[in-house]
Design a protein around this motif. Structure first.
Motif, short mmCIF file in Angstrom:
data_model
loop_
_atom_site.label_atom_id
_atom_site.label_comp_id
_atom_site.label_asym_id
_atom_site.label_seq_id
_atom_site.Cartn_x
_atom_site.Cartn_y
_atom_site.Cartn_z
N LYS A 22 40.96 47.47 50.52
CA LYS A 22 41.46 48.03 51.77
C LYS A 22 41.78 46.93 52.77
CE LYS A 22 40.31 51.51 55.28
NZ LYS A 22 39.28 52.49 55.73
N TYR A 24 42.60 43.81 52.11
CA TYR A 24 43.79 43.05 51.70
C TYR A 24 45.06 43.86 51.94
CZ TYR A 24 46.94 40.20 48.93
OH TYR A 24 47.99 39.41 48.54
N THR A 25 45.00 45.16 51.72
CA THR A 25 46.16 46.01 51.99
C THR A 25 46.52 45.99 53.48
OG1 THR A 25 45.61 47.46 50.12
CG2 THR A 25 47.07 48.36 51.81
N ARG A 29 50.04 44.64 55.33
CA ARG A 29 50.79 45.43 56.31
C ARG A 29 50.99 44.64 57.61
NH1 ARG A 29 47.89 50.28 54.29
NH2 ARG A 29 49.39 51.31 52.92
N LEU A 34 54.17 45.23 53.43
CA LEU A 34 54.03 46.63 53.00
C LEU A 34 54.36 47.56 54.16
CD1 LEU A 34 50.71 46.73 50.91
CD2 LEU A 34 53.05 46.83 50.04
N ALA A 104 47.28 49.47 45.14
CA ALA A 104 46.63 48.51 46.03
C ALA A 104 45.66 47.62 45.26
CB ALA A 104 45.89 49.26 47.15
N ARG A 107 47.68 45.06 43.31
CA ARG A 107 48.13 43.97 44.17
C ARG A 107 47.01 42.99 44.47
NH1 ARG A 107 50.95 48.35 46.85
NH2 ARG A 107 49.20 48.55 48.29
#
Length: 373
Positions: A22, A24-25, A29, A34, A104, A107
């Protein structure tokens, strides 16, 4: 691809936490790599609302007819379409969330794998500006899950997609590729691997004139069909010495190979940037084996390019050397003469046979129609 860093596939399979993924996502963004998934959910809800407004009255009428229109069932008939709509939206959101969660984690693993091996990961590159034969074709061109290294030379491993046709004939083409930057531009050479050919021959998107096919010694021809521009046969033999041929046979026989400008490409009709440790071990071994031999290609020069006078050079006075006052010529500069920059394309005999067959079928059908009338 960094030699000083040992190959480490642990990040591809080691346990990860939801918090790590979470975080890293969220970082991706913030960096603009993203988009937000909220937009997709909003679009889904809007489409669902339009669907409900358009078909809601019809569904209410249907349910009211089936159920008792005079009793409590009428309320059920009015509420049921909305319950169905909410259920569908909930299932769709759950499916999207689950899919995004898997993407996710993928990635995160690839990015951590790249870091562990002295490289870096990029999520996507629209229409990469590469000169290889799979690039620049069709539409919706994009590379994804790019793993890049800079030392000892630029290497990129990625998946690639492009589409051709439209409507029912629309087709998405899937490739994986390895791109290696060379020291100097070289003649356009293609090694069409025989081991991955299909029923109708080569799986490459282009065919080349058969008069450009060069046969090499040993069992090389059993593994690759080598094409080089006419007149560059001797140059191809200079580049593909027996030791270089052995490296390609031992490590890259399952891949198609292209040398164009100052790039070396390896192609596969499948994803190469994956979470499979065995695939990465094979790719790292293959690239390392080829890198050991690429340095000798840097000495190649195209004799068709004119030599240039050396600035400030003087005649040596050695018998047989240039006379006094004549310019001393240096070797040709790095580069490729126009005749060697691109292979000449050939006919696809499969396409020719299909066209002839269709033509014969149409002719026979017309003749039969005329005779029958």
């Amino acid at each position: 691809m960094t030699r000083s860093v040992p190959f480490d596939s642990t990040p591809l399979t080691a346990p990860v936490t939801r918090a790590e993924v979470k975080a890293y996502t969220a970082q991706l963004r913030r960096e603009g790599h993203l988009g937000s998934p909220v937009l997709g959910v909003v679009i889904l809800c809007v489409v669902g609302a339009v669907f409900l407004l358009a078909l809601g009255p019809i569904l209410i009428a249907v349910f009211a007819t089936i159920l008792d229109p005079g009793g409590p069932s009428a309320i059920v008939a009015g509420v049921l379409p909305f319950v169905i709509f909410v259920g569908i939206v909930a299932l769709a959101v759950w499916g999207i969330t689950r899919g995004l969660g898997g993407a996710a984690e993928r990635r995160f693993r690839l990015a951590r794998f790249a870091r562990a091996n002295g490289m870096r990961w990029l999520p996507r590159q629209p229409a990469p500006a590469l000169p290889g034969l799979i690039f620049g074709r069709g539409s919706s061109r994009a590379a994804s899950d790019l793993i890049r290294g800079e030392n000892p030379r630029f290497v990129e491993i990625a998946n690639y997609r492009y589409t051709t046709g439209s409507g029912k004939n629309r087709q998405t083409h899937r490739w994986g590729y390895v791109a290696i930057r060379l020291d100097v531009p070289l003649p356009h050479i293609v090694l069409d691997a025989t081991g991955n050919n299909g029923l109708f021959g080569s799986n490459l998107p282009l065919s080349f004139g058969r008069d450009q096919r060069l046969s090499l010694e040993g069992d090389f021809d059993e593994h690759f069909a080598l094409y080089c521009p006419s007149g560059y046969e001797r140059d191809a033999l200079y580049l593909f010495t027996p030791d270089v041929m052995a490296r390609f046979i031992d490590n890259a026989a399952a891949l198609d190979v292209e040398i164009v400008d100052d790039w070396l490409f390896l192609y596969a009709k499948r994803d190469l940037s994956t979470l499979d440790p065995a695939t990465w071990a094979w790719l790292f071994t293959t690239v390392a084996a080829l890198l050991d031999k690429l340095a000798q290609w840097a000495r190649w020069r195209d004799e068709r390019l004119e030599a240039v006078p050396a600035a400030g050079a003087v005649a040596s006075g050695i018998p047989g050397a240039q006379s006094a006052g004549a310019p001393v010529l240096t070797p040709p500069p790095a580069g490729v003469a126009p005749a060697g920059r691109r292979l000449r394309r050939g006919f696809s005999w499969v396409a020719v046979v299909l066209v002839v067959a269709v033509g014969l079928y149409v002719a026979v059908t017309l003749v039969a129609t005329v005779l029958g009338s």
